[in-house]
Design an enzyme around this catalytic site. Structure first.
Site, mmCIF file in Angstrom:
data_model
loop_
_atom_site.group_PDB
_atom_site.id
_atom_site.type_symbol
_atom_site.label_atom_id
_atom_site.label_comp_id
_atom_site.label_asym_id
_atom_site.label_seq_id
_atom_site.Cartn_x
_atom_site.Cartn_y
_atom_site.Cartn_z
ATOM 1 N N TRP A 6 -14.184 -80.291 57.874
ATOM 2 C CA TRP A 6 -13.573 -80.652 56.675
ATOM 3 C C TRP A 6 -13.687 -79.498 55.617
ATOM 4 O O TRP A 6 -14.541 -78.564 55.924
ATOM 5 C CB TRP A 6 -14.449 -81.800 55.786
ATOM 6 C CG TRP A 6 -14.176 -83.138 56.426
ATOM 7 C CD1 TRP A 6 -14.549 -83.652 57.391
ATOM 8 C CD2 TRP A 6 -13.186 -83.815 55.632
ATOM 9 N NE1 TRP A 6 -13.957 -84.936 57.364
ATOM 10 C CE2 TRP A 6 -13.031 -85.029 56.327
ATOM 11 C CE3 TRP A 6 -12.369 -83.816 54.328
ATOM 12 C CZ2 TRP A 6 -12.583 -86.285 55.950
ATOM 13 C CZ3 TRP A 6 -11.579 -84.963 54.075
ATOM 14 C CH2 TRP A 6 -11.606 -86.092 54.778
ATOM 15 N N GLU A 65 -21.751 -85.947 61.093
ATOM 16 C CA GLU A 65 -22.107 -85.543 62.748
ATOM 17 C C GLU A 65 -22.855 -84.510 62.924
ATOM 18 O O GLU A 65 -23.155 -84.370 63.935
ATOM 19 C CB GLU A 65 -20.542 -85.381 63.314
ATOM 20 C CG GLU A 65 -19.697 -86.826 63.275
ATOM 21 C CD GLU A 65 -19.062 -87.203 62.104
ATOM 22 O OE1 GLU A 65 -18.791 -88.208 61.629
ATOM 23 O OE2 GLU A 65 -18.665 -86.184 61.155
ATOM 24 N N VAL A 67 -19.727 -79.308 54.269
ATOM 25 C CA VAL A 67 -19.524 -79.166 52.822
ATOM 26 C C VAL A 67 -19.270 -80.643 52.535
ATOM 27 O O VAL A 67 -18.321 -81.472 53.094
ATOM 28 C CB VAL A 67 -17.946 -78.373 52.486
ATOM 29 C CG1 VAL A 67 -17.613 -78.603 50.919
ATOM 30 C CG2 VAL A 67 -17.993 -77.192 52.814
ATOM 31 N N VAL A 105 -18.276 -82.800 48.745
ATOM 32 C CA VAL A 105 -17.906 -82.461 47.439
ATOM 33 C C VAL A 105 -17.948 -83.921 46.919
ATOM 34 O O VAL A 105 -17.487 -84.698 47.429
ATOM 35 C CB VAL A 105 -16.591 -81.911 47.280
ATOM 36 C CG1 VAL A 105 -16.116 -81.821 45.780
ATOM 37 C CG2 VAL A 105 -16.581 -80.475 48.008
ATOM 38 N N HIS A 140 -20.280 -92.622 48.075
ATOM 39 C CA HIS A 140 -20.233 -91.865 49.601
ATOM 40 C C HIS A 140 -20.899 -90.448 49.401
ATOM 41 O O HIS A 140 -21.621 -90.074 50.393
ATOM 42 C CB HIS A 140 -18.712 -91.477 49.592
ATOM 43 C CG HIS A 140 -18.452 -90.823 51.095
ATOM 44 N ND1 HIS A 140 -18.051 -89.743 51.074
ATOM 45 C CD2 HIS A 140 -18.505 -91.551 52.418
ATOM 46 C CE1 HIS A 140 -18.034 -89.435 52.555
ATOM 47 N NE2 HIS A 140 -18.093 -90.533 53.025
ATOM 48 N N ARG A 166 -19.814 -70.301 47.142
ATOM 49 C CA ARG A 166 -20.958 -70.319 47.774
ATOM 50 C C ARG A 166 -20.609 -69.927 49.481
ATOM 51 O O ARG A 166 -21.597 -69.694 50.004
ATOM 52 C CB ARG A 166 -21.888 -71.431 47.689
ATOM 53 C CG ARG A 166 -22.347 -71.760 46.393
ATOM 54 C CD ARG A 166 -22.882 -73.016 46.190
ATOM 55 N NE ARG A 166 -23.483 -73.004 44.785
ATOM 56 C CZ ARG A 166 -22.936 -73.115 43.532
ATOM 57 N NH1 ARG A 166 -21.654 -73.224 43.504
ATOM 58 N NH2 ARG A 166 -23.723 -73.218 42.522
#
Length: 159
Positions: A25, A58, A79, A81, A87, A126
């Protein structure tokens, strides 16, 4: 800035193998994290194997499989967000607990390179990309290699 106070680690890891597990992602951010991780592996004189997983959730199961196979240093990159639903909290908690369990249960160094941010821009800052203020991919590799070296020292001194 979250990077203030970070240690400066210089690591000689010639001959070490670092398993880098990276989610897919947020492609641009992940490309930066993986590139930073691979550069840190190279600077340390180690070798990297890269494993790609669909998303952050995963990461722990693949890290577990690598740990069971005798991996000496595992670096997990991802990542998450924040969005408008819970979630974010569920995924961040599951990934953190899962990777902590892998490290603890297998006594293996696990570098935590999971960006958990409120915005995509914070993640970009980052990701170790040109213009980024931090390189969390490289930092995760350095932490894993330093921890792995310390654990080898402990084993040689204490058995």
């Amino acid at each position: 800035m979250s990077g203030q106070g970070a240690p400066s680690l210089s690591i000689d890891a010639k001959g070490a193998i670092v398993d880098v597990v990276a989610s897919q992602w947020h492609t641009t951010i992940m490309d930066g994290l993986v590139a930073g991780a691979l550069a840190a592996v190279e600077r340390a004189g180690a070798t990297a194997r890269v494993w790609r997983v669909p998303g952050a959730f995963e990461l722990p199961v693949v890290a577990e499989r690598l740990a069971r196979s005798g991996a000496e240093a595992i670096v997990c990159l991802g990542v998450v967000v924040r969005g408008g639903t819970p979630h974010f909290e569920y995924v961040c908690d599951a990934v953190t607990r899962g990777l902590t369990d892998v490290a603890r249960c297998h006594a293996v160094a696990v570098g935590f390179g999971i960006l958990t941010t409120d915005t995509e821009q914070q993640a970009l800052d980052r990701a170790g990309l040109p213009g980024s203020s931090e390189d969390k991919g490289a930092e995760a590799v350095e932490a894993a290699l330093a921890t792995s070296a310390l654990m080898r020292d402990i084993t040689s001194q204490l058995g």
